[in-house]
Design a protein around this motif. Structure first.
Motif, PDB file in Angstrom:
ATOM      1  N   ALA A 182       0.829  -1.204   0.000  1.00  0.00           N
ATOM      2  CA  ALA A 182       0.000   0.000   0.000  1.00  0.00           C
ATOM      3  C   ALA A 182       0.863   1.254   0.000  1.00  0.00           C
ATOM      4  CB  ALA A 182      -0.936  -0.007   1.211  1.00  0.00           C
ATOM      5  N   ALA A 183       1.959   1.209   0.756  1.00  0.00           N
ATOM      6  CA  ALA A 183       2.875   2.351   0.789  1.00  0.00           C
ATOM      7  C   ALA A 183       3.510   2.578  -0.580  1.00  0.00           C
ATOM      8  CB  ALA A 183       3.950   2.127   1.848  1.00  0.00           C
ATOM      9  N   LEU A 184       3.908   1.503  -1.259  1.00  0.00           N
ATOM     10  CA  LEU A 184       4.475   1.629  -2.597  1.00  0.00           C
ATOM     11  C   LEU A 184       3.451   2.180  -3.581  1.00  0.00           C
ATOM     12  CD1 LEU A 184       6.542  -1.680  -2.949  1.00  0.00           C
ATOM     13  CD2 LEU A 184       7.409   0.616  -2.516  1.00  0.00           C
ATOM     14  N   SER A 185       2.188   1.851  -3.353  1.00  0.00           N
ATOM     15  CA  SER A 185       1.114   2.332  -4.230  1.00  0.00           C
ATOM     16  C   SER A 185       0.753   3.786  -3.968  1.00  0.00           C
ATOM     17  CB  SER A 185      -0.140   1.461  -4.058  1.00  0.00           C
ATOM     18  OG  SER A 185       0.046   0.181  -4.603  1.00  0.00           O
ATOM     19  N   GLY A 186       1.260   4.344  -2.868  1.00  0.00           N
ATOM     20  CA  GLY A 186       0.989   5.738  -2.554  1.00  0.00           C
ATOM     21  C   GLY A 186      -0.215   5.979  -1.672  1.00  0.00           C
ATOM     22  N   PHE A 187      -0.890   4.910  -1.224  1.00  0.00           N
ATOM     23  CA  PHE A 187      -2.071   5.088  -0.377  1.00  0.00           C
ATOM     24  C   PHE A 187      -1.745   5.941   0.845  1.00  0.00           C
ATOM     25  CE2 PHE A 187      -3.611   1.282  -2.646  1.00  0.00           C
ATOM     26  CZ  PHE A 187      -4.936   1.656  -2.893  1.00  0.00           C
ATOM     27  N   SER A 188      -2.655   6.836   1.185  1.00  0.00           N
ATOM     28  CA  SER A 188      -2.477   7.699   2.350  1.00  0.00           C
ATOM     29  C   SER A 188      -3.831   8.303   2.722  1.00  0.00           C
ATOM     30  CB  SER A 188      -1.466   8.804   2.053  1.00  0.00           C
ATOM     31  OG  SER A 188      -1.309   9.650   3.161  1.00  0.00           O
ATOM     32  N   PRO A 189      -4.197   8.188   4.002  1.00  0.00           N
ATOM     33  CA  PRO A 189      -3.476   7.519   5.082  1.00  0.00           C
ATOM     34  C   PRO A 189      -3.560   6.000   4.982  1.00  0.00           C
ATOM     35  CG  PRO A 189      -5.598   8.273   5.871  1.00  0.00           C
ATOM     36  CD  PRO A 189      -5.460   8.804   4.464  1.00  0.00           C
ATOM     37  N   ILE A 190      -2.567   5.328   5.603  1.00  0.00           N
ATOM     38  CA  ILE A 190      -2.588   3.880   5.752  1.00  0.00           C
ATOM     39  C   ILE A 190      -2.941   3.589   7.206  1.00  0.00           C
ATOM     40  CG2 ILE A 190      -1.255   1.737   5.662  1.00  0.00           C
ATOM     41  CD1 ILE A 190       0.487   3.027   3.490  1.00  0.00           C
ATOM     42  N   ILE A 191      -4.136   3.053   7.406  1.00  0.00           N
ATOM     43  CA  ILE A 191      -4.656   2.784   8.750  1.00  0.00           C
ATOM     44  C   ILE A 191      -4.583   1.281   8.988  1.00  0.00           C
ATOM     45  CG2 ILE A 191      -6.620   3.113  10.295  1.00  0.00           C
ATOM     46  CD1 ILE A 191      -7.712   5.085   8.083  1.00  0.00           C
ATOM     47  N   ALA A 192      -4.084   0.882  10.159  1.00  0.00           N
ATOM     48  CA  ALA A 192      -3.968  -0.544  10.453  1.00  0.00           C
ATOM     49  C   ALA A 192      -4.385  -0.846  11.879  1.00  0.00           C
ATOM     50  CB  ALA A 192      -2.542  -1.033  10.222  1.00  0.00           C
ATOM     51  N   THR A 193      -4.993  -2.017  12.058  1.00  0.00           N
ATOM     52  CA  THR A 193      -5.283  -2.525  13.393  1.00  0.00           C
ATOM     53  C   THR A 193      -4.290  -3.629  13.726  1.00  0.00           C
ATOM     54  OG1 THR A 193      -6.817  -4.250  12.644  1.00  0.00           O
ATOM     55  CG2 THR A 193      -7.737  -2.058  13.070  1.00  0.00           C
ATOM     56  N   ALA A 194      -3.917  -3.709  15.006  1.00  0.00           N
ATOM     57  CA  ALA A 194      -2.994  -4.745  15.475  1.00  0.00           C
ATOM     58  C   ALA A 194      -2.880  -4.619  16.982  1.00  0.00           C
ATOM     59  CB  ALA A 194      -1.625  -4.605  14.818  1.00  0.00           C
ATOM     60  N   SER A 195      -2.134  -5.543  17.585  1.00  0.00           N
ATOM     61  CA  SER A 195      -1.855  -5.443  19.012  1.00  0.00           C
ATOM     62  C   SER A 195      -0.959  -4.236  19.259  1.00  0.00           C
ATOM     63  CB  SER A 195      -1.151  -6.702  19.514  1.00  0.00           C
ATOM     64  OG  SER A 195      -1.979  -7.831  19.339  1.00  0.00           O
ATOM     65  N   ALA A 196      -1.132  -3.594  20.411  1.00  0.00           N
ATOM     66  CA  ALA A 196      -0.377  -2.379  20.729  1.00  0.00           C
ATOM     67  C   ALA A 196       1.132  -2.617  20.701  1.00  0.00           C
ATOM     68  CB  ALA A 196      -0.803  -1.851  22.094  1.00  0.00           C
ATOM     69  N   SER A 197       1.555  -3.840  21.028  1.00  0.00           N
ATOM     70  CA  SER A 197       2.990  -4.148  21.059  1.00  0.00           C
ATOM     71  C   SER A 197       3.638  -4.074  19.681  1.00  0.00           C
ATOM     72  CB  SER A 197       3.213  -5.540  21.651  1.00  0.00           C
ATOM     73  OG  SER A 197       2.550  -6.531  20.880  1.00  0.00           O
ATOM     74  N   ASN A 198       2.828  -4.125  18.636  1.00  0.00           N
ATOM     75  CA  ASN A 198       3.366  -4.086  17.262  1.00  0.00           C
ATOM     76  C   ASN A 198       3.230  -2.714  16.609  1.00  0.00           C
ATOM     77  OD1 ASN A 198       4.102  -6.920  17.019  1.00  0.00           O
ATOM     78  ND2 ASN A 198       1.901  -7.353  17.022  1.00  0.00           N
ATOM     79  N   ALA A 199       2.742  -1.724  17.347  1.00  0.00           N
ATOM     80  CA  ALA A 199       2.456  -0.415  16.759  1.00  0.00           C
ATOM     81  C   ALA A 199       3.697   0.243  16.167  1.00  0.00           C
ATOM     82  CB  ALA A 199       1.827   0.503  17.804  1.00  0.00           C
ATOM     83  N   SER A 200       4.790   0.290  16.913  1.00  0.00           N
ATOM     84  CA  SER A 200       5.981   0.994  16.424  1.00  0.00           C
ATOM     85  C   SER A 200       6.562   0.318  15.195  1.00  0.00           C
ATOM     86  CB  SER A 200       7.039   1.092  17.530  1.00  0.00           C
ATOM     87  OG  SER A 200       7.425  -0.202  17.962  1.00  0.00           O
ATOM     88  N   TYR A 201       6.533  -1.017  15.170  1.00  0.00           N
ATOM     89  CA  TYR A 201       7.041  -1.727  13.998  1.00  0.00           C
ATOM     90  C   TYR A 201       6.198  -1.426  12.769  1.00  0.00           C
ATOM     91  CZ  TYR A 201       8.199  -5.366  10.683  1.00  0.00           C
ATOM     92  OH  TYR A 201       8.538  -6.032   9.536  1.00  0.00           O
ATOM     93  N   LEU A 202       4.888  -1.452  12.916  1.00  0.00           N
ATOM     94  CA  LEU A 202       4.023  -1.196  11.772  1.00  0.00           C
ATOM     95  C   LEU A 202       4.203   0.221  11.240  1.00  0.00           C
ATOM     96  CD1 LEU A 202       0.704  -3.036  12.675  1.00  0.00           C
ATOM     97  CD2 LEU A 202       2.668  -3.857  11.382  1.00  0.00           C
ATOM     98  N   LYS A 203       4.423   1.160  12.107  1.00  0.00           N
ATOM     99  CA  LYS A 203       4.669   2.531  11.652  1.00  0.00           C
ATOM    100  C   LYS A 203       5.979   2.614  10.874  1.00  0.00           C
ATOM    101  CE  LYS A 203       1.823   4.888  15.100  1.00  0.00           C
ATOM    102  NZ  LYS A 203       1.782   5.812  16.262  1.00  0.00           N
TER     103      LYS A 203
END
Length: 351
Positions: A182-203
């Protein structure tokens, strides 16, 4: 015939055991790969427990692997013996699956692994990348694809700039690749759900807005709508695909939008069509004839995407005891005790 060690499923609903089977022969246009690493996926324990997909026994499971080219068939020009490669297996033949020490694969569906990526990491890529990529992008008409322009091709890079996307289950192995694509495609914003422990990695891999996966559905809907404002949400990727996540993604979807799911849709096609929405049920394998052209396009560019950092492999945990370690690993997947990492086994370390 020369034998190899393999993790065998002797019969439907049987127990996985390490045994021996012949090393497959190489046909023209194919290669033989010495498998150094193979990744585990939920579909593998489901085949054992529910007796689905596989009808010929004894069978070898597994569709994610990386290793060394052992032999090339006549006419193969893209790789040579000794190259480090990754590839996706195919359940239609145990000669092509990956819970064993050697496997054969069409040469057009292997990609060289850059030196900066380990073979353990590379093994985490094939199935999960295919599930994300084939669900979102398509070069041939198929019901299992949203049909967007692939960002690994020049015409698709950045094409969807300014358009929002929601990825449900962003820390899953599939979700991580959906985010990166999605980032390569230029999508913005990119919104994601996940466990809080994975937040920094996903960002770090492209997420602009993170929502805790435990957020109640009503609050999730409000939060996503506050992020996107008046912009239509035309694409949702649901890597979890449980009824609650599908329903939430479907409700957020704008008229004319598509939601990609990895399990059976909870809303029938006719009902969705009446509401101007569409479910896309992805089958994530580049060997599927319906996905072949998109798969060939992806694999022709994959080494470059990994080399320049456009795509990063999943984080991995290496299991002990070679093929025997897969049995315990699959139980951990079944128990849903794995988050944010990919389990990998090394077949050559089998006792």
């Amino acid at each position: 015939m020369v034998q190899q060690k393999a993790l065998l499923l002797p019969e439907k609903f049987g127990k996985l055991v390490v045994g021996e089977r012949a090393i497959p022969k190489v046909e023209p246009g194919w290669v033989l790969v010495k498998i150094e690493a193979t990744a585990l996926n939920p579909v593998d324990w489901k085949i054992v427990k529910y007796g689905v997909f596989v009808e010929q026994f004894p069978a070898v499971l597994g569709t994610d692997a990386a290793g060394i080219i052992e032999e090339v068939g006549e006419g193969v020009t893209n790789v040579v013996k000794g190259d480090r490669v990754l590839f996706q297996g195919w359940y239609q033949s145990s000669d092509r699956t990956t819970f064993q020490q050697f496997s054969v694969v069409p040469a057009e569906f292997v990609a060289k692994v850059p030196s900066k990526i380990s073979l353990d990491q590379a093994a985490s890529i094939p199935l999960t990348l295919a599930t994300a990529a084939l669900g979102l992008y398509g070069k041939q008409p198929t019901k299992g694809s949203a049909g967007l322009s692939p960002p690994w091709e020049e015409a698709g890079r950045g094409k969807y700039e300014g358009k929002p996307i929601l990825v449900l289950g962003g820390s899953s192995s599939v979700g991580q690749f959906a985010i990166q694509l999605a980032a390569l495609s230029g999508f913005s914003p990119i919104i994601a759900t996940a466990s809080a422990s994975n937040a920094s990695y996903l960002k770090s891999i492209g997420v602009s807005h993170f929502i805790d996966r435990h957020t109640p559905t009503a609050e999730l809907l409000v939060e996503v709508r506050s992020i996107i404002g008046s912009n239509p949400l035309e694409i949702v990727y649901d890597a979890v695909a449980l009824p609650d996540t599908q329903k939430a993604g479907y409700e957020l979807l704008s008229k004319g939008g598509q939601i990609v799911v990895t399990l059976n849709p909870v809303v029938d096609e006719e009902t969705a069509a009446k509401e101007g929405k569409k479910f896309v049920h992805v089958f994530g394998n580049v060997n599927d004839p319906n996905q072949r052209e998109t798969g060939k396009s992806l694999y022709s560019k994959l080494s470059g995407l990994l080399e320049d950092g456009s795509l990063e492999p999943n984080r991995v945990e290496v299991l002990p005891n070679g093929l025997e370690g897969i049995v315990g690993g699959l139980k951990r997947l079944e128990d849903d005790s794995i988050s944010g990492i990919k389990l990998v086994a090394r077949p050559q370390e089998t006792a």
